[in-house]
Design a protein around this motif. Structure first.
Motif, PDB file in Angstrom:
ATOM      1  N   THR A 110       0.800  -1.227   0.000  1.00  0.00           N
ATOM      2  CA  THR A 110       0.000   0.000   0.000  1.00  0.00           C
ATOM      3  C   THR A 110       0.827   1.268   0.000  1.00  0.00           C
ATOM      4  OG1 THR A 110      -0.125   0.045   2.422  1.00  0.00           O
ATOM      5  CG2 THR A 110      -1.843  -1.184   1.258  1.00  0.00           C
ATOM      6  N   GLY A 111       2.146   1.155   0.180  1.00  0.00           N
ATOM      7  CA  GLY A 111       2.953   2.358   0.253  1.00  0.00           C
ATOM      8  C   GLY A 111       2.500   3.223   1.420  1.00  0.00           C
ATOM      9  N   THR A 112       2.555   4.526   1.232  1.00  0.00           N
ATOM     10  CA  THR A 112       2.057   5.489   2.210  1.00  0.00           C
ATOM     11  C   THR A 112       1.058   6.364   1.479  1.00  0.00           C
ATOM     12  OG1 THR A 112       4.202   5.471   3.319  1.00  0.00           O
ATOM     13  CG2 THR A 112       2.705   7.270   3.861  1.00  0.00           C
ATOM     14  N   THR A 113      -0.198   6.310   1.869  1.00  0.00           N
ATOM     15  CA  THR A 113      -1.256   6.942   1.082  1.00  0.00           C
ATOM     16  C   THR A 113      -2.188   7.732   1.984  1.00  0.00           C
ATOM     17  OG1 THR A 113      -1.168   5.105  -0.479  1.00  0.00           O
ATOM     18  CG2 THR A 113      -3.110   6.508  -0.568  1.00  0.00           C
ATOM     19  N   GLY A 114      -2.597   8.909   1.517  1.00  0.00           N
ATOM     20  CA  GLY A 114      -3.522   9.712   2.303  1.00  0.00           C
ATOM     21  C   GLY A 114      -4.879   9.045   2.445  1.00  0.00           C
ATOM     22  N   ILE A 115      -5.528   8.768   1.307  1.00  0.00           N
ATOM     23  CA  ILE A 115      -6.822   8.086   1.290  1.00  0.00           C
ATOM     24  C   ILE A 115      -6.696   6.895   0.357  1.00  0.00           C
ATOM     25  CG2 ILE A 115      -9.284   8.266   0.753  1.00  0.00           C
ATOM     26  CD1 ILE A 115      -9.095  11.262   1.333  1.00  0.00           C
ATOM     27  N   PHE A 116      -6.900   5.693   0.877  1.00  0.00           N
ATOM     28  CA  PHE A 116      -6.718   4.451   0.126  1.00  0.00           C
ATOM     29  C   PHE A 116      -8.060   3.719   0.080  1.00  0.00           C
ATOM     30  CE2 PHE A 116      -3.386   1.423  -1.333  1.00  0.00           C
ATOM     31  CZ  PHE A 116      -4.177   0.318  -1.565  1.00  0.00           C
ATOM     32  N   ILE A 117      -8.497   3.364  -1.139  1.00  0.00           N
ATOM     33  CA  ILE A 117      -9.822   2.773  -1.359  1.00  0.00           C
ATOM     34  C   ILE A 117      -9.655   1.419  -2.023  1.00  0.00           C
ATOM     35  CG2 ILE A 117     -12.015   3.062  -2.592  1.00  0.00           C
ATOM     36  CD1 ILE A 117     -11.317   6.147  -2.521  1.00  0.00           C
ATOM     37  N   GLY A 118     -10.271   0.358  -1.469  1.00  0.00           N
ATOM     38  CA  GLY A 118     -10.158  -0.978  -2.023  1.00  0.00           C
ATOM     39  C   GLY A 118      -8.859  -1.645  -1.616  1.00  0.00           C
ATOM     40  N   ASP A 119      -8.685  -2.893  -2.098  1.00  0.00           N
ATOM     41  CA  ASP A 119      -7.522  -3.674  -1.677  1.00  0.00           C
ATOM     42  C   ASP A 119      -6.745  -4.298  -2.821  1.00  0.00           C
ATOM     43  OD1 ASP A 119      -7.432  -3.766   1.340  1.00  0.00           O
ATOM     44  OD2 ASP A 119      -9.513  -4.300   1.003  1.00  0.00           O
ATOM     45  N   GLY A 120      -7.205  -4.179  -4.074  1.00  0.00           N
ATOM     46  CA  GLY A 120      -6.475  -4.789  -5.168  1.00  0.00           C
ATOM     47  C   GLY A 120      -7.300  -4.810  -6.429  1.00  0.00           C
ATOM     48  N   ASP A 121      -6.701  -5.365  -7.505  1.00  0.00           N
ATOM     49  CA  ASP A 121      -7.329  -5.303  -8.817  1.00  0.00           C
ATOM     50  C   ASP A 121      -8.747  -5.872  -8.832  1.00  0.00           C
ATOM     51  OD1 ASP A 121      -4.832  -4.411  -9.378  1.00  0.00           O
ATOM     52  OD2 ASP A 121      -4.284  -6.032 -10.739  1.00  0.00           O
ATOM     53  N   THR A 122      -8.998  -6.931  -8.098  1.00  0.00           N
ATOM     54  CA  THR A 122     -10.329  -7.538  -8.051  1.00  0.00           C
ATOM     55  C   THR A 122     -10.946  -7.412  -6.662  1.00  0.00           C
ATOM     56  OG1 THR A 122      -9.401  -9.717  -7.507  1.00  0.00           O
ATOM     57  CG2 THR A 122      -9.710  -9.192  -9.848  1.00  0.00           C
TER      58      THR A 122
END
Length: 233
Positions: A110-122
Motif C-alpha cells: 500500500t505504500g504510504t497513502t492519504g486516502i486508500f480505497i479498495g484492496d487490489g485489482d479484483t
C-alpha cells in the motif's frame, strides 16, 4: 439511519451522540447508511479504517463527514500507513471535508497513502466518493510508491480536492467509470524518482470522465500530467 459524532477534544470515550460524542474513530461501529461526523477544526491522530460493514447503497450511501461548520476536520496520520482506509466491499461510501496529512509508515503493498480505497485489482470498493478534501504531506523519503488518493474500484468520484506535496502520484486509480473533476494536484514526485504523476489510471476506465482539473507538473521536467494505460471509450 443514525448519525454518529466524533470529537477528539472531549474527555472520556463518549457514546457517539451529539451531546456526548466519541473521542476516537476507533470507537465507531460501522453500519451501512449511517452518517459519521467528526467535529470541524479538530484533529484525530491515527488511521480511520472503514470496514465492509459500512457499505451503503445507491439510495442510502454511508457518509464520513464533519459537523459544526468552519474548518475541515483533520486526520493526522503520523505513524500510520494511511490517513483514511476504505477496505474492499465498503461500497457506496462518501468521504467529505477532511484534511488528511502526515502519514509516514510504509508497506510494500500500500505504500504510504492519504486516502486508500479498495484492496487490489479484483478487491474493489465501488461507488466511493472523495469530496472537498485536502490531502498532503506524505512521507518525504519513501521506499515504495506513496500517493495522495489511491483507489481500486468502479464508479469512484474524486471532486473538489486539493492534493499536494506527495512523493509519487497525486491520484492513482484502477477501475471502470471514474469521475475525476474540479481537483487541483500539485507538487508531486517529491521522491525524485520521476515515477510520480498528477493522475495515473492503470487499467481500462470505460465510461470515465476526467474534466476541469488543474494538474501542475512544474516540480519536475519529466513529470507526466496524466497517464491512462489500456483505456477505452
Amino acid at each position: 439511519m443514525a448519525t454518529i459524532y466524533i470529537d477528539p477534544t472531549v474527555t472520556g470515550t463518549g457514546t457517539g451522540t451529539l451531546g456526548d460524542p466519541f473521542k476516537s474513530w476507533a470507537s465507531v461501529s460501522w453500519v451501512g447508511g449511517n452518517s459519521y461526523l467528526q467535529k470541524a477544526g479538530t484533529t484525530f491522530a491515527g488511521q480511520v479504517t472503514v470496514t465492509s460493514s459500512a457499505a451503503g447503497s445507491a439510495g442510502a450511501p454511508t457518509l464520513i463527514g464533519t459537523y459544526g461548520g468552519g474548518e475541515k476536520a483533520r486526520i493526522n496520520g503520523a505513524g500510520q500507513y494511511q490517513g483514511i482506509r476504505v477496505l474492499q466491499n465498503a461500497h457506496y461510501v462518501t468521504i467529505d471535508g477532511f484534511d488528511v496529512y502526515g502519514q509516514d509508515k510504509q508497506d510494500a503493498n500500500t505504500g504510504t497513502t492519504g486516502i486508500f480505497i479498495g484492496d487490489g485489482d479484483t478487491l474493489n470498493a465501488n461507488n466511493v466518493r472523495v469530496l472537498n478534501c485536502w490531502v498532503h504531506g506524505n512521507s518525504a523519503v519513501p521506499t515504495y510508491d506513496c500517493n495522495g488518493v489511491k483507489y481500486f474500484g468502479n464508479n469512484v468520484e474524486i471532486s473538489g480536492c486539493l492534493i499536494e506535496d506527495i512523493p509519487t502520484d497525486g491520484i492513482w486509480g484502477y477501475g471502470l467509470a471514474p469521475n475525476i473533476h474540479h481537483n487541483t494536484v500539485r507538487r508531486v514526485d517529491l521522491d525524485g524518482r520521476d515515477a510520480g504523476d498528477c493522475l495515473q489510471i492503470t487499467y481500462a476506465c470505460n465510461g470515465g470522465r476526467i474534466y476541469k482539473n488543474i494538474f501542475d507538473r512544474s516540480n519536475s521536467a519529466s513529470k507526466q500530467v496524466l497517464i491512462i494505460s489500456a483505456a477505452s471509450a
